[in-house]
Motif scaffolding. Structure first.
Motif, mmCIF file in Angstrom:
data_model
loop_
_atom_site.group_PDB
_atom_site.id
_atom_site.type_symbol
_atom_site.label_atom_id
_atom_site.label_comp_id
_atom_site.label_asym_id
_atom_site.label_seq_id
_atom_site.Cartn_x
_atom_site.Cartn_y
_atom_site.Cartn_z
ATOM 1 N N PRO A 1 -48.969 27.198 -3.762
ATOM 2 C CA PRO A 1 -48.179 27.363 -2.528
ATOM 3 C C PRO A 1 -47.583 28.764 -2.396
ATOM 4 N N PHE A 2 -47.119 29.354 -3.511
ATOM 5 C CA PHE A 2 -46.543 30.694 -3.424
ATOM 6 C C PHE A 2 -47.625 31.724 -3.112
ATOM 7 N N LEU B 1 -48.437 31.610 0.463
ATOM 8 C CA LEU B 1 -47.398 32.275 1.241
ATOM 9 C C LEU B 1 -47.623 33.783 1.250
ATOM 10 N N CYS B 2 -47.936 34.349 0.089
ATOM 11 C CA CYS B 2 -48.160 35.795 0.007
ATOM 12 C C CYS B 2 -49.387 36.210 0.799
ATOM 13 N N LYS C 1 -42.191 27.526 5.408
ATOM 14 C CA LYS C 1 -43.619 27.624 5.115
ATOM 15 C C LYS C 1 -43.902 27.227 3.666
ATOM 16 N N TYR C 2 -43.067 27.719 2.761
ATOM 17 C CA TYR C 2 -43.273 27.399 1.346
ATOM 18 C C TYR C 2 -43.179 25.886 1.137
ATOM 19 N N TYR D 1 -46.362 24.273 2.427
ATOM 20 C CA TYR D 1 -47.497 24.487 1.524
ATOM 21 C C TYR D 1 -47.325 23.682 0.237
ATOM 22 N N GLY D 2 -46.076 23.543 -0.214
ATOM 23 C CA GLY D 2 -45.815 22.738 -1.401
ATOM 24 C C GLY D 2 -46.177 21.282 -1.180
ATOM 25 N N THR E 1 -42.158 19.588 -5.077
ATOM 26 C CA THR E 1 -42.041 20.700 -4.131
ATOM 27 C C THR E 1 -40.623 21.252 -4.137
ATOM 28 N N LEU F 1 -39.619 25.044 -4.953
ATOM 29 C CA LEU F 1 -38.927 25.775 -3.898
ATOM 30 C C LEU F 1 -37.640 26.381 -4.451
ATOM 31 N N ALA G 1 -38.433 29.364 -6.442
ATOM 32 C CA ALA G 1 -38.675 30.523 -5.580
ATOM 33 C C ALA G 1 -37.358 31.117 -5.081
ATOM 34 N N GLN H 1 -35.535 34.822 -4.690
ATOM 35 C CA GLN H 1 -35.342 35.389 -3.358
ATOM 36 C C GLN H 1 -33.881 35.707 -3.044
#
Length: 668
Positions: A317-318, A321-322, A564-565, A568-569, A583, A587, A590, A594
């Protein structure tokens, strides 16, 4: 700012809450204490580190028991309990199928009973529902709707399932926590699952993950029944030459010392040594003739952006995102050769690829050819067509990996590394082999400039990445980009002298802005820069690099990134109770990076720097302030905007151990 200590982020006075700076997150401790190897922490010794003497089996067993007792109940190994439904519904029944076990199934088949105790559906907000002020997510567009003529109050027809919205079906069926998005009521209070054939057809090639290894294949690997003819033949060659018995090979000398002696291994295009009759038969039994290095796929990576393989946090998922923010090359989390050969489901999940990843590789760590070459052969066969390169980790600094002879230990074992690379090249067919290095093992004793010029012409490496620190330095000092340039020059000099095609070289370390990226590119001669922590803190760094600008991203845009993350998770981990909370865990991982981003609109001078310490500050709006919170309880609150309330039994211990949510550390 004049009164603040050096290394403090230059935040404008109107946003400062206090001049006191936050503690710098210890990335060394975070990296070293989260090894997934056998669930063991880095720092749990296999020998007496004080005396440097090996322990006997009985001593190790006693030590292991004492360590387990010491760690019990403290969540020190960062184990995350799997959160399940209160009542477990049979998977077959949940997806509308018949269960072959019938009344003997250990899971319930009573759908009504399951739905009566199932937690209420979660509302997943759309991008347009996000706000920069409390409550940060706009209320539902329609009121809560209960099923007509039904007592199943857990189902909310106003919710939307993010997986169903993308793919037209949800494989979790009735167990989905967004169930109202893909059911319709029928008479008697029952429900029917629905699908959208148009969406399913549209998503067939764009959403289905690749490199999925099924159960029967894993069983063959686990029981050592998976054929490995190429690696078998290669290891026999080494054994016949007496090479495989040599556990240690000559060390590389330190910078400015005499050059290391050449290694007695065949070059990639040299003729193979004479083989015995047995080996000839092995070669005859080999279904696919190994390609010569000159026939390998060429990696045209110059000018491309590269996301580093990141343990724990560099999951699919990460990476996805990238990709949204412009990264060109992605690499899976480091996997262990031994675990691949043991058929570990968790390890094999690391090779999964999303179709949006245009150039994707996997990274593997191991200590000798007998592990890495067979693992590479299986990986190459199972992932054929869906794997662009395999990267050998020669840079991992954590003790648990290093002491086994893997990771950065290979920097001082060039002969063994050469045999590993050449064997993997044979086993992988046309899939290129790349290598990720550190500058050396010990601080002040750089060796990469001796090793790197040999990797392509002598061993057959297709690309090289150099992280600008030694193993001993970890993250305690700034990356040495002057030395990276020296290594690039050494490689290019040999290529020019011998008329060789240039191999892509990437540098890495501390890159945190577009300006920094392009200055390092212009000043060192690298073909690109691998980005790790910079991408974890601000995944949009790839957009900045592509557009050659510093992006003053708004808090709402950052919250949409979090949304979004989460989406996707859920697509990757699942929309059932277990998947939602897995997830949530990743998250929060992450967000634990962040929150370290300091909005550039708050800075007096640009660009921001990765290692600057942040004074306590407030954002330009409430959401920006919330996203900068170092308190993991706030990260959990953010997760609840998209994944519903965290269960009472759920805990989260950050990699950096700051204010662990739901653990003993937060109850003191």
């Amino acid at each position: 700012m004049a009164n603040l200590p050096p290394g403090t982020a230059p935040i404008k006075a109107e946003f400062l809450v206090s001049a006191a700076t936050r503690a710098i997150p210890d990335d060394d401790a975070a990296e070293g204490s989260t090894s997934h190897v056998n669930g063991r922490k880095d720092g749990e010794p296999t020998q007496d580190s004080d005396r440097g003497t090996a322990l006997s089996g009985a001593q190790r067993k006693k030590l292991s028991k004492e360590e387990r007792k010491k760690n019990r109940g403290a969540n020190k190994g960062r184990r995350f309990a799997r959160v399940q439904d209160e009542v477990e519904l049979c998977w077959k029944v949940a997806t509308g199928k018949d269960c072959e076990f019938g009344s003997e199934c250990r899971f319930t088949h009573d759908v009504s009973a399951y739905l009566n105790v199932k937690p209420k559906d979660i509302h997943f907000p759309a991008s347009e529902d996000l706000l920069d002020a409390p409550p940060y997510v706009r209320g539902r567009l329609s009121p809560d709707v209960e099923m007509s003529e039904s007592s199943n109050t857990s189902i909310d027809l106003s919710t939307k399932c993010p997986v169903f919205e993308r793919t037209g079906e949800c494989k979790h069926g009735l167990k989905c926590r967004f169930l109202g998005g893909h059911v319709r009521p029928v008479e008697g209070g029952a429900v029917d699952l629905v699908s959208d054939e148009e969406k399913k057809a549209r998503a067939a090639g764009s959403e289905q993950e690749l490199n999925f290894i099924d159960g029967p294949t894993l069983k063959m690997i686990r029981t050592k029944k998976y054929p490995q003819p190429i690696s078998g033949a290669y290891l026999k060659e080494l054994q016949a030459a007496g090479e495989e018995s040599k556990v240690a090979s000559e060390p590389l000398v330190a910078q400015d010392a005499a050059p290391a002696s050449s290694i007695d291994v065949q070059t990639p295009d040299a003729p193979a040594p004479a083989t015995t009759d047995t080996e000839d038969q092995s070669q005859k039994d080999t279904p696919d003739v190994p390609l010569r290095f000159s026939e390998k796929k060429r990696l045209h990576w110059k000018g491309k952006t590269y996301l580093a393989p990141l343990t724990t946090v560099g999951n699919l998922p990460f990476r996805r995102l990238c990709v949204d923010y412009g990264v060109d090359i992605t690499c899976g989390e480091m996997g262990l050769a031994m675990s691949f050969l043991q058929g570990s489901k968790e390890e094999w999940s690391l090779v999964r690829r999303h179709p949006s990843e245009s150039t994707f590789g996997m990274q593997i760590a191991g200590s000798k050819p007998a592990l890495l070459v067979p693992a590479a052969e299986i990986i190459g066969r199972e992932c054929a067509g869906n794997l662009d390169f395999v990267d050998i980790n020669c840079g991992c600094p954590i003790d648990l990996v290093y002491k086994t002879g893997s990771g950065s230990a290979l920097l001082d074992a060039a002969g063994k590394l050469g045999k590993i690379i050449m064997g993997m090249n044979k086993a992988l067919g046309d899939i290129p082999v790349t290598v990720k290095l550190r500058t050396g093992v010990k601080d002040g004793r750089n060796t990469a400039h001796k090793l790197m010029p040999r990797l392509a012409p002598e061993f057959g490496v297709s690309a090289i990445t150099l992280h600008g620190r030694t193993r001993q330095q970890r993250y305690t000092k700034l990356a040495d980009w002057d030395y990276i340039k020296q290594c690039v020059d050494a490689v290019r000099a040999r290529e020019q002298d011998e008329g060789l095609a240039p191999v892509p070289i990437f540098g890495g370390g501390d890159c945190f802005s577009s300006q920094d990226y392009w200055e390092k590119m212009d000043g060192t001669g690298v073909d690109g820069i691998m980005i790790g922590r910079g991408a974890l803190i601000k995944p949009w760094i790839f957009t900045e690099i592509k557009e050659r600008r510093e992006w003053d991203i708004s808090s709402r845009e950052r919250l949409d990134l979090v949304r979004k993350y989460a989406e996707y998770g859920l697509n990757h981990f699942g929309t059932d109770t277990a998947g939602v909370n897995t997830t949530r865990r990743y998250l929060c991982e992450a967000l634990s990076f962040q929150y370290r981003y300091i909005p550039i609109g708050l800075l007096e001078t640009l660009p921001g720097r990765l290692n600057d310490r942040a004074p306590a500050f407030r954002g330009r709006d409430d959401l920006e302030t919330l996203l900068a919170s170092p308190d993991s309880r706030d990260w959990v609150k953010i997760s609840e905007m998209f994944l519903g309330p965290a269960p009472e039994t759920w805990t989260f211990t950050p990699k950096h151990k700051s204010n662990a949510y739901g653990s003993e550390e937060s109850q003191g």
